[in-house]
Enzyme design. Sequence first.
Site, mmCIF file in Angstrom:
data_model
loop_
_atom_site.group_PDB
_atom_site.id
_atom_site.type_symbol
_atom_site.label_atom_id
_atom_site.label_comp_id
_atom_site.label_asym_id
_atom_site.label_seq_id
_atom_site.Cartn_x
_atom_site.Cartn_y
_atom_site.Cartn_z
ATOM 1 N N ASN A 1 0.818 -1.226 0.000
ATOM 2 C CA ASN A 1 0.000 0.000 0.000
ATOM 3 C C ASN A 1 0.851 1.275 0.000
ATOM 4 O O ASN A 1 0.645 2.186 0.778
ATOM 5 C CB ASN A 1 -1.008 0.002 1.166
ATOM 6 C CG ASN A 1 -0.336 0.034 2.543
ATOM 7 O OD1 ASN A 1 0.826 -0.317 2.676
ATOM 8 N ND2 ASN A 1 -1.081 0.465 3.547
ATOM 9 N N ASP B 1 3.314 -5.420 12.026
ATOM 10 C CA ASP B 1 2.495 -4.458 11.285
ATOM 11 C C ASP B 1 3.054 -3.041 11.474
ATOM 12 O O ASP B 1 2.317 -2.079 11.719
ATOM 13 C CB ASP B 1 1.014 -4.514 11.683
ATOM 14 C CG ASP B 1 0.132 -3.757 10.675
ATOM 15 O OD1 ASP B 1 0.661 -3.271 9.663
ATOM 16 O OD2 ASP B 1 -1.084 -3.656 10.912
HETATM 17 O O1 DOR Z 1 -3.425 0.355 11.124
HETATM 18 C C1 DOR Z 1 -3.075 0.011 10.007
HETATM 19 N N1 DOR Z 1 -2.226 0.763 9.297
HETATM 20 N N2 DOR Z 1 -3.557 -1.116 9.488
HETATM 21 C C2 DOR Z 1 -3.328 -1.454 8.216
HETATM 22 O O2 DOR Z 1 -3.755 -2.488 7.802
HETATM 23 C C3 DOR Z 1 -2.587 -0.528 7.327
HETATM 24 C C4 DOR Z 1 -1.648 0.272 8.103
HETATM 25 C C5 DOR Z 1 -1.025 1.400 7.349
HETATM 26 O O3 DOR Z 1 -0.620 1.219 6.206
HETATM 27 O O4 DOR Z 1 -0.880 2.496 7.926
#
Ligand code: DOR
Length: 438
Positions: A107, A318
């Site tokens: 992303n 994450d």
């Molecule tokens: O909290 C999040 N931030 N969850 C995600 O799945 C994407 C991520 C982001 O890219 O900031």
Amino acid sequence: MGSKKYDMVITGGRVIDSALGFGKDAHLFIKDQKIAAIEANSPAIQRVLKTFDDSQIVNAEGKLVVPGLIDVHVHLREPGNEGAETIESGCRAAAAGGFTAVCCMPNTHPRIDSQETVKFVQDRAKNKDARVYVAGAITKNLEGEELAEIGDLVKMGAVAITDDGYYVQNPAIMRRALEYAKMFDIPVMQHAEDSLLSKGGIMNESYQSTRLGIKGLPAVAEEIAVLRDIALCRVTGSRLHIQHISTKRAVEAVRQAKKEGINVTTEACPHHFVLTDDEIGKEFNTNLRVHPPIRGAEDRDAVIEGLVDGTIECIASDHAPHSTEDKDAEFDRAPAGMIGLETTLALVKTYLIDKAYLSWADAIRKMTINPASIFGFQGGTLEVGSVADITIIDPDKRWTVKADKFRSLSRNSPYIGYRLSGKAATTILDGRVVFSGK
Ligand code: DOR
């Protein structure tokens, strides 16, 4: 034996290799960027060690020597948001956190949905402080409408596909994605949060969201997403990896699916086994805003139970950097995400190992051989002949998380000020020291 035969030796540590099933006091020898030997102490080995120059010796007395940690879920923000993180700074943060390999999410801007973007990331990741594996997009521009050229992405080296940040809402598209992924024998990573049910949600739907008057993200959005994808996986026989699992019923769904023999794996993030939504009302710290959201105690405990009984194979950060300017907003306007590469190991030690939920061997397994096997990465083990990616951990080092100490370009951690235990002392990538805590 002798120093000429080897490039480096890590002496006196406790070597833990969950893949090989041992923990033993031993010296670990490196040659040509590979693990060359693991030897218990003896007078003969002591004589060999005397032939080494000081510069070739890493003293690991009182420390754990483990395979380089692997994080299968990070956001490196390049291309597109280099103010928050670059591949270089993200890799520096990884090394400081004890990670020698990361898998980055697509992303970015532009999205990693083409061969060119995969190649761009791979080129930028050359000779950095961690290995970077690339997850390509499931759908073009992560819009959930049209499949990306999955074969092209895999040909270029994408190790998995995901629309992380977004759920693939259309089940027909998800089914096709699973079928394609099966042809290429890669896992489909799913951000399991039904977008219709969670639309507009900001925090966990709970007593706390009601009390604070903040729109909720219901746990059932994750449960439905997980159950649907398990059903699709049952039909396609593909490999499904559930990202950042956060609810009791989702964990239970995965547990049952595994019993049935469905090829589903999953990961948990520290914020889902450490924090609860009780934290949010205290200061409205926007670093607590994350997708999926921090849940209540019952869900947090279920995630821990899933880690304990093996339902959850991987621990992933994450790592989601956001600039201070972006996070300095009202809770519901701040972007979701928190950094994690530099705190994950200590959170695992403090909240899972010290509380006797996991042994070191179990925890290391979830951060080394399990992710390596699921995603087909090198490393994850210290077996002789393996790549010399090694993390030396100071297991009981007490330290306080400080914003100005992060190697990440971003500071969006809810753990700033936390006193934690356990820290990477030295990180070795390809036989080269990329981080030394000294
Ligand atoms: O909290 C999040 N931030 N969850 C995600 O799945 C994407 C991520 C982001 O890219 O900031």
